[in-house]
Enzyme design. Structure first.
Site, PDB file in Angstrom:
ATOM      1  N   HIS A 199       0.848  -1.188   0.000  1.00 33.62           N
ATOM      2  CA  HIS A 199       0.000   0.000   0.000  1.00 33.62           C
ATOM      3  C   HIS A 199       0.886   1.241   0.000  1.00 33.62           C
ATOM      4  O   HIS A 199       2.087   1.153   0.256  1.00 33.62           O
ATOM      5  CB  HIS A 199      -0.902   0.010   1.250  1.00 33.62           C
ATOM      6  CG  HIS A 199      -0.121   0.170   2.510  1.00 33.62           C
ATOM      7  ND1 HIS A 199       0.427  -0.909   3.175  1.00 33.62           N
ATOM      8  CD2 HIS A 199       0.246   1.280   3.212  1.00 33.62           C
ATOM      9  CE1 HIS A 199       1.086  -0.469   4.233  1.00 33.62           C
ATOM     10  NE2 HIS A 199       1.002   0.852   4.277  1.00 33.62           N
ATOM     11  N   HIS A 250       5.579   6.483  -1.238  1.00 29.12           N
ATOM     12  CA  HIS A 250       6.331   5.267  -1.532  1.00 29.12           C
ATOM     13  C   HIS A 250       5.487   4.052  -1.157  1.00 29.12           C
ATOM     14  O   HIS A 250       4.499   4.171  -0.441  1.00 29.12           O
ATOM     15  CB  HIS A 250       7.647   5.232  -0.750  1.00 29.12           C
ATOM     16  CG  HIS A 250       7.431   5.079   0.721  1.00 29.12           C
ATOM     17  ND1 HIS A 250       7.082   6.133   1.535  1.00 29.12           N
ATOM     18  CD2 HIS A 250       7.456   3.978   1.529  1.00 29.12           C
ATOM     19  CE1 HIS A 250       6.921   5.697   2.769  1.00 29.12           C
ATOM     20  NE2 HIS A 250       7.136   4.391   2.798  1.00 29.12           N
TER      21      HIS A 250
END
Length: 180
Positions: free
Chosen positions: A37, A121
């Site tokens: 995620h 990220h």
């Protein structure tokens, strides 16, 4: 107490691309598919009434679905040693705008604003302090420096609860809302 965070989940094809590069650093604890995620906002531990307020605030949030692409890899350093390996995403503008909206919603709920810089990220692996894998990490980073993908949309905002255990964290989606 509920340990919460708000995230975006990449589509299956992107998760497959990420899974394909997740090897080559022996002491790394690679994420599994369910853990992949992009964190928008880490909330932390809150009691049930605050968790319900968080969900209510997120349900009324309106934002466009960011379109991004995988763009390189990196690492987070903890006292001179790699603590995590990640895949980057670009562009950052829509993600940063979404982060600000979520952060403002959390402030309205009564939570502290996020104080860390927002670096979009997707964490791929975690390493324990003293793992002694800096040469392996450097080789992995060099090997995958050009990681990229076609653009993809992140279509849902998801509230997760994180359950910490001996094997690491398990993430449970609590609620999800479509982005425009």
């Amino acid at each position: 107490m509920h340990r919460l965070f708000v995230a975006l989940r990449p589509p299956p094809a992107i998760r497959d691309t990420l899974t394909d590069v997740m090897d080559g650093v022996a002491p790394a604890r690679w994420q599994d598919d369910e853990q992949l995620h992009l964190t928008v906002c880490f909330i932390g531990s809150v009691d049930r009434p605050v968790a319900e307020d968080v969900a209510l605030a997120l349900s009324s949030l309106s934002a466009p679905a960011p379109t991004v692409a995988l763009s390189g890899v990196g690492r987070f350093d903890q006292r001179g040693q790699t603590g995590a390996i990640w895949a980057g995403v670009t562009p950052h503008d829509a993600l940063a705008a979404l982060h600000r909206k979520v952060d403002q919603a959390m402030i309205r709920v009564g939570l502290e604003p996020e104080h860390r810089a927002f670096l979009p990220h997707i964490t791929l692996a975690r390493l324990s302090r003293g793992a002694g894998a800096e040469a392996e990490v450097a080789a992995w980073l060099a090997r995958h420096a050009a990681l990229s993908s076609q653009p993809f949309a992140l279509t849902h905002l998801i509230l997760y609860e994180s359950h910490l255990g001996h094997a690491g964290a398990a993430y449970e989606p609590i609620a999800r809302w479509p982005l425009e």
